[in-house]
Design an enzyme around this catalytic site. Structure first.
Site, PDB file in Angstrom:
ATOM      1  N   LYS A 152      -4.426  13.578  -3.540  1.00  0.00           N
ATOM      2  CA  LYS A 152      -5.288  13.113  -4.637  1.00  0.00           C
ATOM      3  C   LYS A 152      -6.495  12.336  -4.120  1.00  0.00           C
ATOM      4  O   LYS A 152      -7.609  12.569  -4.560  1.00  0.00           O
ATOM      5  CB  LYS A 152      -4.497  12.241  -5.624  1.00  0.00           C
ATOM      6  CG  LYS A 152      -3.387  12.979  -6.345  1.00  0.00           C
ATOM      7  CD  LYS A 152      -2.667  12.101  -7.349  1.00  0.00           C
ATOM      8  CE  LYS A 152      -1.981  10.901  -6.767  1.00  0.00           C
ATOM      9  NZ  LYS A 152      -0.819  11.174  -5.921  1.00  0.00           N
ATOM     10  N   ARG A 159       0.584   7.533 -15.587  1.00  0.00           N
ATOM     11  CA  ARG A 159       1.863   7.835 -14.941  1.00  0.00           C
ATOM     12  C   ARG A 159       3.003   7.939 -15.929  1.00  0.00           C
ATOM     13  O   ARG A 159       4.117   8.265 -15.544  1.00  0.00           O
ATOM     14  CB  ARG A 159       2.186   6.766 -13.897  1.00  0.00           C
ATOM     15  CG  ARG A 159       1.268   6.863 -12.708  1.00  0.00           C
ATOM     16  CD  ARG A 159       1.735   5.992 -11.594  1.00  0.00           C
ATOM     17  NE  ARG A 159       0.829   6.136 -10.461  1.00  0.00           N
ATOM     18  CZ  ARG A 159       1.101   5.753  -9.252  1.00  0.00           C
ATOM     19  NH1 ARG A 159       2.258   5.196  -8.981  1.00  0.00           N
ATOM     20  NH2 ARG A 159       0.229   5.918  -8.280  1.00  0.00           N
ATOM     21  N   ARG A 219       0.245   9.798   7.398  1.00  0.00           N
ATOM     22  CA  ARG A 219      -0.672   8.795   6.839  1.00  0.00           C
ATOM     23  C   ARG A 219      -0.253   7.383   7.251  1.00  0.00           C
ATOM     24  O   ARG A 219      -1.089   6.549   7.581  1.00  0.00           O
ATOM     25  CB  ARG A 219      -0.704   8.925   5.308  1.00  0.00           C
ATOM     26  CG  ARG A 219      -1.646   7.943   4.638  1.00  0.00           C
ATOM     27  CD  ARG A 219      -1.772   8.217   3.158  1.00  0.00           C
ATOM     28  NE  ARG A 219      -0.651   7.672   2.411  1.00  0.00           N
ATOM     29  CZ  ARG A 219      -0.471   7.877   1.119  1.00  0.00           C
ATOM     30  NH1 ARG A 219      -1.299   8.625   0.422  1.00  0.00           N
ATOM     31  NH2 ARG A 219       0.557   7.343   0.496  1.00  0.00           N
ATOM     32  N   ARG A 249      -0.179   1.357   5.200  1.00  0.00           N
ATOM     33  CA  ARG A 249       0.091   1.004   3.807  1.00  0.00           C
ATOM     34  C   ARG A 249       1.566   0.663   3.627  1.00  0.00           C
ATOM     35  O   ARG A 249       2.441   1.443   3.997  1.00  0.00           O
ATOM     36  CB  ARG A 249      -0.293   2.159   2.875  1.00  0.00           C
ATOM     37  CG  ARG A 249      -1.774   2.218   2.596  1.00  0.00           C
ATOM     38  CD  ARG A 249      -2.192   3.420   1.801  1.00  0.00           C
ATOM     39  NE  ARG A 249      -1.415   3.670   0.606  1.00  0.00           N
ATOM     40  CZ  ARG A 249      -1.724   4.615  -0.274  1.00  0.00           C
ATOM     41  NH1 ARG A 249      -2.787   5.381  -0.096  1.00  0.00           N
ATOM     42  NH2 ARG A 249      -0.984   4.804  -1.343  1.00  0.00           N
ATOM     43  N   ARG A 292       9.066   5.980  -4.844  1.00  0.00           N
ATOM     44  CA  ARG A 292       7.838   6.460  -5.492  1.00  0.00           C
ATOM     45  C   ARG A 292       7.939   7.943  -5.830  1.00  0.00           C
ATOM     46  O   ARG A 292       7.484   8.377  -6.887  1.00  0.00           O
ATOM     47  CB  ARG A 292       6.625   6.187  -4.593  1.00  0.00           C
ATOM     48  CG  ARG A 292       6.278   4.708  -4.544  1.00  0.00           C
ATOM     49  CD  ARG A 292       5.219   4.367  -3.510  1.00  0.00           C
ATOM     50  NE  ARG A 292       4.017   5.143  -3.679  1.00  0.00           N
ATOM     51  CZ  ARG A 292       3.356   5.728  -2.686  1.00  0.00           C
ATOM     52  NH1 ARG A 292       3.792   5.642  -1.445  1.00  0.00           N
ATOM     53  NH2 ARG A 292       2.258   6.398  -2.927  1.00  0.00           N
TER      54      ARG A 292
END
Length: 191
Positions: A14, A89, A128, A134, A145
């Site tokens: 995204k 969401r 990532r 992160r 998640r």
């Protein structure tokens, strides 16, 4: 104005595709994740609250998310449209967004669903995590998640499918090839 939602599980691409869409179509980007991270980095009261919620691997409550999103829209009065990334969401958030946009004589024009397998998602987020650092990419938080996405967020799609606004895009492949499919969907929706 042209408003679109980019939709997909964590790691679907995204952020990558949003940047390309923004560059080509000059839309204002509203990423709830970016808003949360900004509040956390500035250690605002909201940021402290959101930090704990995210640290637990949970979704931020609708009321907080919607207030932040409305504030962000108001901060961009000259925008020719918005790309909503990571929002809505839940069906309640989708309904609140529709109501908010209706009040401005606007609507969601297109919902892009980036379709990516769970195995691909886990692989991408592992990559990532090596570069981003992160906190929400830790494996246990990631699993929460992904579960949140497939148990709660996925139910937003029928809401928009009922409005005839969803276009499913294969999110696995070359970034430029995926972007080409996205552009075709946007150009068609803008007609």
């Amino acid at each position: 104005m042209f408003n679109l939602v980019i939709f997909g599980p964590p790691g679907a691409g995204k952020g990558t595709q949003s940047a390309k869409i923004i560059d080509k179509y000059k839309l204002a980007h509203i990423s709830t994740g970016d808003m949360f991270r900004m509040h956390i980095s500035q250690n605002t009261a909201l940021g402290q609250k959101v930090k704990q919620i995210l640290a637990d691997g949970l979704l931020v409550p609708d009321s907080i998310t919607i207030d932040m999103l409305e504030e962000e829209v108001q901060n961009n009065p000259d925008a020719t449209g918005f790309i909503f990334d990571g929002f809505p969401r839940t069906v309640a958030q989708a309904e609140a967004l529709d109501k908010f946009l209706e009040g401005k004589n606007e609507k969601i024009d297109l919902v892009l669903q980036l379709d990516v397998t769970e195995a691909e998602i886990k692989n991408r987020i592992a990559e990532r995590k090596k570069v981003s650092g992160r906190a929400d990419d830790d494996e246990d938080k990631l699993i929460k998640r992904i579960d949140e996405y497939f148990t709660k967020t996925i139910h937003v799609l029928p809401f928009y499918q009922g409005q005839g606004k969803v276009v499913k895009i294969n999110g696995i492949g070359e970034v430029e090839s995926i972007f080409g499919m996205i552009c075709a969907a946007i150009d068609e929706a803008k007609k």
